[in-house]
Design an enzyme around this catalytic site. Structure first.
Site, short mmCIF file in Angstrom:
data_model
loop_
_atom_site.label_atom_id
_atom_site.label_comp_id
_atom_site.label_asym_id
_atom_site.label_seq_id
_atom_site.Cartn_x
_atom_site.Cartn_y
_atom_site.Cartn_z
N CYS A 86 7.35 -4.60 -0.66
CA CYS A 86 6.95 -5.95 -1.10
C CYS A 86 7.54 -6.21 -2.50
O CYS A 86 8.75 -6.21 -2.64
CB CYS A 86 5.43 -6.09 -1.06
N HIS A 189 4.99 -5.33 4.80
CA HIS A 189 4.17 -4.17 4.48
C HIS A 189 4.20 -3.20 5.67
O HIS A 189 3.53 -3.45 6.67
CB HIS A 189 2.73 -4.60 4.20
N GLU A 191 2.74 -0.42 5.95
CA GLU A 191 1.41 0.15 6.15
C GLU A 191 0.47 -0.78 6.91
O GLU A 191 -0.58 -0.36 7.38
CB GLU A 191 0.79 0.55 4.80
#
Length: 209
Positions: A86, A189, A191
């Site tokens: 990011c 992202h 994750e």
């Protein structure tokens, strides 16, 4: 293998740590969240997350005494594999233009500019399909049309098209993944991107530039 997840009070460390630990078990990796430049300097992999505005993140990184220098030596001089996430990816750019002109790390040439999508909602938030522009080991097993999770209003426009690894279509091409040499960065992202994100993390942990 030790992976340093850099803590400079500007990243979603809990989710990222959890995802990297999950995939790190398969790779035999130890994931360490750290604000200590000495630990970062000894790491075998470095991950720089980032949430918020470019100037604030860049200033926060600079306020961690010795961290920017340790990262520069590890990544640029010694070739340690690096991933930015990011705003951590955006800071790889030469210059950010959010609120005011701010110098980036300038590890990958280009500028961070506002998303230009007048007919769509900004920030660009949610799931979007990936378009692969340049094949890369960190994208192995990720196919065009696979979805990743984005939350951003600004994007990294690279100076060299060879450094654009993937993009998403949001009122035009919006940079999703950049990379050169031992450096990669994702605007989305990983994750939060479920199977696609975990695959990318696994690829990074097993990547030998």
């Amino acid at each position: 293998m030790k992976v340093a997840l850099i803590d400079y009070d500007s990243g979603n460390l809990h989710s990222a740590h959890k995802a990297f630990e999950l995939m790190g078990r398969e790779a035999g990796a130890q994931i360490v969240v750290t604000a200590d430049p000495a630990i970062a300097a000894r790491a075998d992999r470095i991950v720089l997350p980032g949430d918020g505005a470019f100037p604030a993140c860049r200033a926060a990184l600079g306020e961690v005494d010795g961290m920017a220098e340790a990262l520069r030596d590890a990544v640029l001089t010694r070739g340690v594999p690096f991933m930015g996430i990011c705003v951590g990816m955006q800071m790889l750019a030469t210059t950010g233009h959010e609120y005011r002109e701010t110098a980036g790390l300038d590890w990958i040439g280009g500028d961070v500019v506002a998303i230009d999508a007048p007919d769509l909602k900004v920030p660009h938030m949610g799931w979007n399909e990936l378009v692969i522009d340049n094949p890369h080991p960190v994208l192995a097993g990720i196919a065009p049309g696979d979805h990743a999770y984005f939350v951003h209003s600004w994007q990294f426009r690279v100076a060299d098209p060879a450094h654009l690894l993937a993009h998403a279509d949001y009122g035009g091409a919006v940079t999703a993944v950049v990379g050169r040499d031992n450096i990669v960065g994702t605007q989305f992202h990983p994750e939060k991107s479920q199977a696609v994100g975990l695959r990318l993390i696994s690829n990074f942990l097993n990547w030998t530039p």
